[in-house]
Design a protein around this motif. Structure first.
Motif, mmCIF file in Angstrom:
data_model
loop_
_atom_site.group_PDB
_atom_site.id
_atom_site.type_symbol
_atom_site.label_atom_id
_atom_site.label_comp_id
_atom_site.label_asym_id
_atom_site.label_seq_id
_atom_site.Cartn_x
_atom_site.Cartn_y
_atom_site.Cartn_z
ATOM 1 N N THR A 9 0.295 -0.155 2.583
ATOM 2 C CA THR A 9 -0.675 -1.000 1.898
ATOM 3 C C THR A 9 -0.176 -1.533 0.556
ATOM 4 O O THR A 9 -0.725 -2.507 0.040
ATOM 5 N N ARG A 10 0.828 -0.901 -0.026
ATOM 6 C CA ARG A 10 1.361 -1.360 -1.321
ATOM 7 C C ARG A 10 2.498 -2.337 -1.061
ATOM 8 O O ARG A 10 3.659 -1.944 -0.921
ATOM 9 N N THR A 11 2.174 -3.627 -0.958
ATOM 10 C CA THR A 11 3.170 -4.614 -0.556
ATOM 11 C C THR A 11 3.199 -5.800 -1.516
ATOM 12 O O THR A 11 2.218 -6.113 -2.179
ATOM 13 N N LYS A 12 4.354 -6.459 -1.532
ATOM 14 C CA LYS A 12 4.518 -7.705 -2.273
ATOM 15 C C LYS A 12 5.402 -8.630 -1.448
ATOM 16 O O LYS A 12 6.426 -8.199 -0.908
ATOM 17 N N GLN A 39 1.752 -8.904 6.413
ATOM 18 C CA GLN A 39 1.157 -7.972 5.465
ATOM 19 C C GLN A 39 -0.052 -7.256 6.068
ATOM 20 O O GLN A 39 -0.234 -6.053 5.847
ATOM 21 N N ALA A 97 7.396 -3.064 0.750
ATOM 22 C CA ALA A 97 6.336 -2.058 0.775
ATOM 23 C C ALA A 97 6.854 -0.762 0.166
ATOM 24 O O ALA A 97 8.001 -0.367 0.403
ATOM 25 N N SER A 125 11.044 2.839 -0.285
ATOM 26 C CA SER A 125 10.887 1.395 -0.146
ATOM 27 C C SER A 125 11.243 0.923 1.257
ATOM 28 O O SER A 125 12.232 1.374 1.853
ATOM 29 N N LYS A 179 5.891 3.237 0.103
ATOM 30 C CA LYS A 179 5.041 4.217 0.750
ATOM 31 C C LYS A 179 4.299 5.033 -0.291
ATOM 32 O O LYS A 179 4.901 5.549 -1.247
ATOM 33 N N PRO A 180 2.972 5.167 -0.133
ATOM 34 C CA PRO A 180 2.229 5.970 -1.103
ATOM 35 C C PRO A 180 2.762 7.396 -1.176
ATOM 36 O O PRO A 180 3.242 7.958 -0.182
#
Length: 233
Positions: free
Chosen positions: A191-194, A182, A228, A147, A230-231
């Motif tokens: 790319t995986r963000t909130k 973002q 975010a 994270s 991380k994939p």
């Protein structure tokens, strides 16, 4: 992110910060504590216990006390281009973390070293053209599935604008709104963000702060964070 610029304000950071946020009715430590509390709560919901944490742009170490309390078993590294700021942090918190200076461009660690990376109101000091590169560096040293929490001032909040205008060490600051941030994170591979907006009520309305969880998507809080993940491989 010049070392000299940060060294210039290292010794007077606390006083300048307190003066700039006077209208909020809060002391600087309030802002450090709420950020770490938010991170700890989200990590707990995800069932994550970070073994190694990086505080990117840690300055004089204001986040270290609450971070050490929230994550007592974690190895914590404070990273900053200002050696003078890190000296102050180390004097304040001897033996509680590692203190690492860097050149402001390349994070001096191997890939995938950290479970959690945190940065608090740092990127508005960094030239825009460096953002994607530094975010890519953060992604590089973050473990897959780890994270990254990036907190920033919200330029759409008028009290935030007032605080920044009246803060000596923010004289060259360029605030970044959450959608811009973002997009830059996505360009860096995060790319995986909130996004969550925070601090809607000053101290005299603090009894209303439990309502903030219902306002988290409203882009008017004084600050925001982007989380975010991380994939994985």
């Amino acid at each position: 992110m010049l070392e000299a610029e940060f060294d210039k304000f290292a010794g007077e950071y606390e006083q300048a910060h307190a003066a700039s946020i006077r209208l909020s009715g809060e002391a600087p430590q309030f802002f450090a504590e709420y950020k770490i509390a938010d991170i700890a709560a989200r990590m707990a919901r995800r069932g994550e216990k970070p073994r190694r944490i990086l505080d990117f742009g840690a300055g004089v170490g204001n986040s270290l006390g609450p971070m050490r309390a929230a994550f007592p078993e974690s190895d914590i590294v404070l990273l900053d281009p200002s050696a003078q700021s890190l000296d102050i942090a180390q004097a304040r918190f001897p033996g509680q973390a590692s203190f690492q200076a860097f050149d402001g461009q390349t994070i001096p660690f191997e890939d995938g070293q950290f479970d959690l990376i945190f940065t608090a109101c740092v990127f508005h000091h960094i030239p825009e053209e460096m953002h994607v590169g530094l975010l890519g560096e953060i992604g590089r040293v973050l473990k897959p599935g780890g994270s990254f929490f990036l907190f920033e001032h919200n330029p759409w909040n008028p009290l935030t604008q007032h605080a920044v205008r009246n803060c000596t060490f923010d004289e060259n600051a360029v605030l970044i709104n959450a959608p811009q941030m973002q997009r830059r994170m996505a360009q860096a591979g995060l790319t995986r963000t909130k996004t969550v907006y925070r601090i809607f009520f000053p101290h005299f309305l603090a009894r209303l702060r439990p309502l903030e969880r219902y306002l988290a998507r409203l882009p008017m809080g004084a600050q925001y964070f982007v989380h975010a993940v991380k994939p994985g491989p």
